[in-house]
Design a protein around this motif. Structure first.
Motif, PDB file in Angstrom:
ATOM      1  N   ASP A 314     -13.212   8.902 -10.362  1.00 58.16           N
ATOM      2  CA  ASP A 314     -11.857   9.315  -9.947  1.00 58.16           C
ATOM      3  C   ASP A 314     -10.970   8.069  -9.969  1.00 58.16           C
ATOM      4  O   ASP A 314     -11.090   7.193  -9.104  1.00 58.16           O
ATOM      5  CB  ASP A 314     -11.936   9.923  -8.546  1.00 58.16           C
ATOM      6  CG  ASP A 314     -10.595  10.471  -8.077  1.00 58.16           C
ATOM      7  OD1 ASP A 314      -9.569  10.142  -8.696  1.00 58.16           O
ATOM      8  OD2 ASP A 314     -10.590  11.214  -7.077  1.00 58.16           O
ATOM      9  N   SER A 315     -10.098   7.971 -10.970  1.00 56.84           N
ATOM     10  CA  SER A 315      -9.288   6.761 -11.146  1.00 56.84           C
ATOM     11  C   SER A 315      -8.356   6.511  -9.963  1.00 56.84           C
ATOM     12  O   SER A 315      -8.077   5.362  -9.604  1.00 56.84           O
ATOM     13  CB  SER A 315      -8.477   6.847 -12.447  1.00 56.84           C
ATOM     14  OG  SER A 315      -7.651   7.998 -12.439  1.00 56.84           O
ATOM     15  N   LYS A 316      -7.879   7.581  -9.322  1.00 56.27           N
ATOM     16  CA  LYS A 316      -7.010   7.397  -8.148  1.00 56.27           C
ATOM     17  C   LYS A 316      -7.800   6.819  -6.979  1.00 56.27           C
ATOM     18  O   LYS A 316      -7.311   5.965  -6.245  1.00 56.27           O
ATOM     19  CB  LYS A 316      -6.383   8.731  -7.760  1.00 56.27           C
ATOM     20  CG  LYS A 316      -5.373   9.257  -8.774  1.00 56.27           C
ATOM     21  CD  LYS A 316      -4.747  10.564  -8.301  1.00 56.27           C
ATOM     22  CE  LYS A 316      -3.728  11.069  -9.334  1.00 56.27           C
ATOM     23  NZ  LYS A 316      -3.110  12.351  -8.900  1.00 56.27           N
ATOM     24  N   LYS A 317      -9.030   7.295  -6.834  1.00 54.52           N
ATOM     25  CA  LYS A 317      -9.887   6.792  -5.767  1.00 54.52           C
ATOM     26  C   LYS A 317     -10.222   5.323  -6.006  1.00 54.52           C
ATOM     27  O   LYS A 317     -10.259   4.507  -5.056  1.00 54.52           O
ATOM     28  CB  LYS A 317     -11.164   7.624  -5.718  1.00 54.52           C
ATOM     29  CG  LYS A 317     -12.149   7.183  -4.649  1.00 54.52           C
ATOM     30  CD  LYS A 317     -13.418   8.026  -4.718  1.00 54.52           C
ATOM     31  CE  LYS A 317     -14.449   7.509  -3.726  1.00 54.52           C
ATOM     32  NZ  LYS A 317     -15.731   8.273  -3.821  1.00 54.52           N
ATOM     33  N   LEU A 319      -8.362   3.128  -7.605  1.00 55.14           N
ATOM     34  CA  LEU A 319      -7.159   2.337  -7.313  1.00 55.14           C
ATOM     35  C   LEU A 319      -6.973   2.163  -5.814  1.00 55.14           C
ATOM     36  O   LEU A 319      -6.659   1.060  -5.333  1.00 55.14           O
ATOM     37  CB  LEU A 319      -5.933   2.997  -7.943  1.00 55.14           C
ATOM     38  CG  LEU A 319      -4.587   2.302  -7.716  1.00 55.14           C
ATOM     39  CD1 LEU A 319      -4.614   0.869  -8.240  1.00 55.14           C
ATOM     40  CD2 LEU A 319      -3.449   3.098  -8.378  1.00 55.14           C
ATOM     41  N   ALA A 320      -7.189   3.225  -5.075  1.00 61.20           N
ATOM     42  CA  ALA A 320      -7.034   3.154  -3.615  1.00 61.20           C
ATOM     43  C   ALA A 320      -8.040   2.178  -3.008  1.00 61.20           C
ATOM     44  O   ALA A 320      -7.706   1.401  -2.097  1.00 61.20           O
ATOM     45  CB  ALA A 320      -7.206   4.549  -3.010  1.00 61.20           C
ATOM     46  N   GLU A 323      -6.947  -1.381  -3.684  1.00 59.13           N
ATOM     47  CA  GLU A 323      -5.822  -1.790  -2.844  1.00 59.13           C
ATOM     48  C   GLU A 323      -6.295  -2.107  -1.425  1.00 59.13           C
ATOM     49  O   GLU A 323      -5.704  -2.959  -0.744  1.00 59.13           O
ATOM     50  CB  GLU A 323      -4.757  -0.689  -2.846  1.00 59.13           C
ATOM     51  CG  GLU A 323      -4.016  -0.624  -4.191  1.00 59.13           C
ATOM     52  CD  GLU A 323      -3.036   0.530  -4.274  1.00 59.13           C
ATOM     53  OE1 GLU A 323      -3.235   1.544  -3.539  1.00 59.13           O
ATOM     54  OE2 GLU A 323      -2.088   0.443  -5.076  1.00 59.13           O
ATOM     55  N   SER A 343      -4.143   0.741 -12.397  1.00 56.35           N
ATOM     56  CA  SER A 343      -2.811   1.355 -12.375  1.00 56.35           C
ATOM     57  C   SER A 343      -2.483   1.935 -13.746  1.00 56.35           C
ATOM     58  O   SER A 343      -1.953   3.058 -13.853  1.00 56.35           O
ATOM     59  CB  SER A 343      -1.754   0.315 -11.976  1.00 56.35           C
ATOM     60  OG  SER A 343      -1.980  -0.145 -10.662  1.00 56.35           O
ATOM     61  N   ARG A 345      -4.674   2.920 -15.938  1.00 62.20           N
ATOM     62  CA  ARG A 345      -5.535   4.084 -16.135  1.00 62.20           C
ATOM     63  C   ARG A 345      -4.921   5.323 -15.467  1.00 62.20           C
ATOM     64  O   ARG A 345      -5.125   6.450 -15.917  1.00 62.20           O
ATOM     65  CB  ARG A 345      -6.928   3.800 -15.559  1.00 62.20           C
ATOM     66  CG  ARG A 345      -7.980   4.795 -15.998  1.00 62.20           C
ATOM     67  CD  ARG A 345      -9.358   4.347 -15.581  1.00 62.20           C
ATOM     68  NE  ARG A 345      -9.766   3.099 -16.201  1.00 62.20           N
ATOM     69  CZ  ARG A 345     -10.201   2.976 -17.462  1.00 62.20           C
ATOM     70  NH1 ARG A 345     -10.264   4.032 -18.237  1.00 62.20           N
ATOM     71  NH2 ARG A 345     -10.544   1.799 -17.929  1.00 62.20           N
ATOM     72  N   ASN A 346      -4.167   5.079 -14.363  1.00 59.00           N
ATOM     73  CA  ASN A 346      -3.459   6.178 -13.690  1.00 59.00           C
ATOM     74  C   ASN A 346      -2.060   6.382 -14.259  1.00 59.00           C
ATOM     75  O   ASN A 346      -1.253   7.113 -13.656  1.00 59.00           O
ATOM     76  CB  ASN A 346      -3.376   5.900 -12.190  1.00 59.00           C
ATOM     77  CG  ASN A 346      -4.694   6.152 -11.465  1.00 59.00           C
ATOM     78  OD1 ASN A 346      -5.034   7.294 -11.168  1.00 59.00           O
ATOM     79  ND2 ASN A 346      -5.450   5.102 -11.207  1.00 59.00           N
ATOM     80  N   LEU A 348       0.415   4.408 -14.391  1.00 59.79           N
ATOM     81  CA  LEU A 348       1.474   3.774 -13.596  1.00 59.79           C
ATOM     82  C   LEU A 348       1.844   2.471 -14.298  1.00 59.79           C
ATOM     83  O   LEU A 348       1.418   1.382 -13.918  1.00 59.79           O
ATOM     84  CB  LEU A 348       0.978   3.530 -12.159  1.00 59.79           C
ATOM     85  CG  LEU A 348       0.492   4.777 -11.404  1.00 59.79           C
ATOM     86  CD1 LEU A 348      -0.148   4.386 -10.064  1.00 59.79           C
ATOM     87  CD2 LEU A 348       1.659   5.744 -11.170  1.00 59.79           C
ATOM     88  N   LYS A 351       3.815  -0.367 -12.321  1.00 62.17           N
ATOM     89  CA  LYS A 351       2.942  -0.928 -11.292  1.00 62.17           C
ATOM     90  C   LYS A 351       1.840  -1.775 -11.929  1.00 62.17           C
ATOM     91  O   LYS A 351       1.508  -2.869 -11.430  1.00 62.17           O
ATOM     92  CB  LYS A 351       2.335   0.207 -10.472  1.00 62.17           C
ATOM     93  CG  LYS A 351       1.606  -0.240  -9.216  1.00 62.17           C
ATOM     94  CD  LYS A 351       1.162   0.971  -8.402  1.00 62.17           C
ATOM     95  CE  LYS A 351       0.532   0.544  -7.090  1.00 62.17           C
ATOM     96  NZ  LYS A 351       0.104   1.713  -6.268  1.00 62.17           N
TER      97      LYS A 351
END
Length: 410
Positions: A314-317, A319-320, A323, A343, A345-346, A348, A351
């Motif tokens: 999960d690319s968002k996971k 990134l989180a 961070e 970022s 990959r998501n 963004l 960013k």
């Protein structure tokens, strides 16, 4: 020459003097025994007595020689042949030490049977033949050594294994060493040579099995053992990543689980395991491994690998999580690089560019410059893309010479 000359003069003088005495007075001697009488001149009697004395002396010497034939026939005696053989053996060994292989081999073979220790001759002759590259002759001398002294099987086998190793015959050498190890498991030379052969053959699993014996019998120091373990597990991870997909992930995890706990904190081995998981496509297992590691200890190398995670995660996971590390560990060049990649990959883009720029400012790296050049090129920001492309070349050491370009020609 002077002694012979003086002796000749004395003999001539004595002869002349005796001749004069004989002419002046020949003398008279009468021997009587029962009814038998013998008459002769004094001088004849003296000559006969002298001859008799000399004859008796020679007879006694002859009888003494018969009782002690070694003194009479010294040049042809067995003892003298043995002495010559021993001398030839010593000469052959000296020539071997001096590197005169051909002469050494010839002397050692010739004197082997009468040297008193043919095993030494044949083993040394085998070494001389091996130094000349005469493999068949080497094997023949080893066979003769074993035939001459069957109880020296271990010594002959060690020489054979040593020659096989030096010839690069590692498979044959391994077979010889395993036979030796079966007879004498504590033999340090055998264990040390097994270590070298396994490394040459790349048989790291066999070396893993051998490792406890290397420590138990003090073939390696503690420091050498630690270095060997690092090399051993790094190679096991690399080999595991090359197996069939259905086998490699479970094998890699099994290797890590069985690895000594003190090695699991080693950054080099952690990176080797992580890269092997990444090469095997075990993205989920890799994500959990890196997250667990970074929860307790920072690692630049693992953070870089974390930024390479893709499918199956999960690319968002991701990134989180990265961070969160930024809050925990602060500004670090490789962490900003990973944040920039995650970022992007998501999707963004802005960013991602900001994180990459921050990484480049903290520490200019060719990888970061390449990522910025690629991103700005895709965003249509040609000037910045060219700037970071040139920076990437410079940081990577590709310093191009000044050459005229087509644009300059116009």
């Amino acid at each position: 020459m002077k002694v012979l000359y003086i002796a000749a003069v004395l003999a001539l003088t004595t002869g002349i003097f005796a001749g004069l005495l004989m002419q002046q007075d020949p003398g008279y001697v009468l021997f009587s025994w029962g009814n038998t009488t013998v008459e002769m001149s004094l001088w004849v009697a003296l000559i006969l007595i002298f001859t008799l004395v000399v004859g008796v002396h020679l007879l006694l010497r002859l009888l003494s020689g018969i009782r002690q034939p070694l003194k009479v026939l010294n040049l042809f005696s067995a003892g003298n042949k043995d002495k010559r053989a021993l001398k030839a053996t010593v000469s052959g060994l000296l020539l071997l030490a001096e590197g005169q292989w051909r002469k050494s081999e010839r002397l050692l073979k010739k004197s082997a049977l009468r040297s008193g220790a043919p095993l030494i001759n044949y083993l040394a002759a085998a070494r001389a033949a091996h130094a000349q590259g005469h493999n068949e002759q080497t094997d023949l001398m080893l066979q003769k050594a074993l035939e001459s002294t069957p109880s020296a099987e271990t010594a002959v086998a060690i020489s054979q294994a040593e020659f096989q190793y030096e010839r690069g015959q590692y498979e044959q050498c391994l077979a010889s060493l395993l036979r030796l190890q079966k007879k004498n498991p504590k033999h340090r030379w055998v264990l040390k040579t097994l270590l070298k052969v396994y490394q040459k053959l790349g048989d790291w699993q066999a070396l893993q099995t051998l490792y406890p014996q290397l420590l138990r019998y003090k073939v390696l120091t503690e420091a050498e053992g630690q270095q060997l373990q690092l090399k051993l597990y790094s190679e096991l991870f690399q080999q595991g990543a090359q197996l069939a997909k259905e086998e490699r992930i479970s094998l890699l995890q099994n290797i890590w689980q069985k690895m000594p706990s003190e090695l699991k904190s080693n950054e080099m081995l952690s990176e080797a395991y992580a890269r092997a998981l990444h090469a095997s496509g075990a993205e989920g297992a890799l994500e959990k491994f890196i997250a667990e590691k970074l929860r307790h200890q920072w690692s630049d190398n693992l953070v870089v690998i974390y930024g390479l995670l893709g499918s199956g995660t999960d690319s968002k996971k991701l990134l989180a999580q990265a961070e969160q590390w930024l809050k925990q560990y602060g500004d670090k060049p490789v962490l900003h690089l990973t944040l920039g990649r995650l970022s992007i990959r998501n999707q963004l883009w802005g960013k991602g560019a900001d994180y990459l720029e921050a990484s480049y400012k903290l520490q200019p790296m060719a990888t970061t410059a390449a990522e910025l050049s690629r991103l700005y090129s895709s965003m249509g920001r040609t000037s910045k893309s060219r700037f970071y492309y040139q920076a990437c070349l410079d940081l990577a050491g590709y310093h191009l010479p000044e050459l005229p370009m087509p644009k300059d020609a116009h």
